[in-house]
Design an enzyme around this catalytic site. Structure first.
Site, mmCIF file in Angstrom:
data_model
loop_
_atom_site.group_PDB
_atom_site.id
_atom_site.type_symbol
_atom_site.label_atom_id
_atom_site.label_comp_id
_atom_site.label_asym_id
_atom_site.label_seq_id
_atom_site.Cartn_x
_atom_site.Cartn_y
_atom_site.Cartn_z
ATOM 1 N N TYR A 153 5.112 2.148 -11.388
ATOM 2 C CA TYR A 153 3.907 1.283 -9.840
ATOM 3 C C TYR A 153 3.413 -0.015 -10.842
ATOM 4 O O TYR A 153 3.817 -1.396 -9.888
ATOM 5 C CB TYR A 153 3.029 1.941 -9.176
ATOM 6 C CG TYR A 153 2.337 0.978 -7.905
ATOM 7 C CD1 TYR A 153 3.190 0.004 -7.124
ATOM 8 C CD2 TYR A 153 1.395 1.135 -8.406
ATOM 9 C CE1 TYR A 153 2.390 -0.344 -5.590
ATOM 10 C CE2 TYR A 153 0.126 -0.300 -7.686
ATOM 11 C CZ TYR A 153 1.562 -0.615 -6.052
ATOM 12 O OH TYR A 153 0.370 -1.528 -5.337
ATOM 13 N N LYS A 157 4.593 -4.040 -10.747
ATOM 14 C CA LYS A 157 3.398 -5.188 -10.349
ATOM 15 C C LYS A 157 3.169 -6.290 -11.308
ATOM 16 O O LYS A 157 3.293 -7.520 -11.362
ATOM 17 C CB LYS A 157 2.607 -4.546 -9.923
ATOM 18 C CG LYS A 157 2.512 -3.190 -8.552
ATOM 19 C CD LYS A 157 3.161 -3.884 -7.269
ATOM 20 C CE LYS A 157 3.266 -3.813 -6.070
ATOM 21 N NZ LYS A 157 3.801 -4.008 -5.635
#
Ligand SMILES: NC(=O)c1ccc[n+]([C@@H]2O[C@H](COP(=O)([O-])OP(=O)(O)OC[C@H]3O[C@@H](n4cnc5c(N)ncnc54)[C@H](O)[C@@H]3O)[C@@H](O)[C@H]2O)c1
Length: 263
Positions: A153, A157
């Site tokens: 993640y 990002k």
């Protein structure tokens, strides 16, 4: 802030921050294309907007699937005749430690969280370029800025910041602005699994925030509205951190050390 008459695609509009952005943009005068993998949730957002007197269309789509993204953008253009704003908000955060994440989990997190924004940007840009204007708002995270775990993640990002900057640089001379928001902790269903295991998690998190609280989705929607609106006409390629001061410093560490020294 008003965005009257604009057409905005919001991905992940069926829940949390995406729903708050869709509702806020609609109140500010935009027509909303609420895109979500969960058709029922996206439809519920569209219904809430219509009930409040706004204009919304729900399109079920997996942002990681190129054909579905093409259909999403084609449906938006066919229905509203333009695309002015794209909010790349849909994301998942499934894997934690690098030794625990399987390659399959890594690939799916990256597919939704980074490939998704790439596919949506690539699909929406031609419509924006034809009219010589467009605003892209990407939703990243403080996980892009610090080592906070959730490796896949966080890597996605961080990649989203780079994608934003490159889109801003490449298309600025053709009327396109692209910006990225890095929120800190926001009270949304994304925390549901972790809260089931640790019900006091959000309470404990509060203590790390200089504002001593976490955010409500509407507070991120307000930042997104600014970036999407003409009020942000000279803002592009910007990384806007909306984190209650979390990344401003590590004062809590200093305080704990001082308290220990004083003992
Ligand atoms: N909640 C937080 O604490 C927090 C903090 C920082 C950043 N963010 C970011 O904010 C954004 C929204 O998060 P949230 O907390 O509202 O999450 P959420 O889980 O409440 O909502 C995410 C929505 O995205 C949809 N979605 C998931 N996969 C999809 C796919 N492949 N295609 C289309 N839609 C898909 C889900 O169905 C859901 O409706 C995410 O980008 C997230 O990384 C959240």
């Amino acid at each position: 802030m008003r965005i009257d008459g604009r057409v905005a695609i919001v991905t992940g509009a069926g829940s949390g921050i995406g729903r708050a952005i869709a509702l806020r943009f609609a109140r500010a005068g935009a027509a909303i294309v609420a895109a979500d993998l969960d058709a029922g949730a996206g439809e519920e957002t569209a219904r809430l907007i219509r009930e409040a007197g706004g204009d919304a269309l729900c399109v079920a789509a997996d942002v990681a699937a190129a054909e579905q993204v093409s259909t999403l953008v084609a449906s938006a253009e066919a229905h509203y005749g333009a695309i002015d704003i794209l909010v790349n908000n849909a994301a998942i955060a499934t894997g934690h430690g690098i030794l625990e994440i399987t390659p399959e989990v890594w690939d799916r997190d990256l597919a939704v969280d980074l490939r998704g924004p790439y596919l949506c940007t690539r699909a929406a840009l031609p419509a924006m370029l034809r009219r010589g204007r467009g605003a892209i708002v990407n939703v990243s995270s403080v996980n892009a800025l610090l080592g906070l775990g959730h490796h896949a993640y966080s890597a996605a990002k961080a990649g989203l910041i780079s994608l934003t900057q490159n889109v801003a640089v490449e298309f600025g001379d053709r009327g396109i602005r692209a910006n990225v928001i890095c929120p800190g902790t926001v009270r949304t269903p994304i925390w549901a699994d972790r809260l089931a295991r640790a019900p006091d998690l959000l309470e404990r998190l509060r203590a790390w925030y200089p504002l001593r609280r976490i955010a409500e989705p509407e507070e991120i929607a307000a930042v997104a509205l600014f970036l999407a609106s003409d009020e942000a006409s000279f803002v592009t390629g910007a990384v806007i951190v909306a984190d209650g001061g979390l990344t401003a410093g590590i004062r809590r560490m200093a305080d704990e050390l001082m308290a220990r020294e004083a003992r």
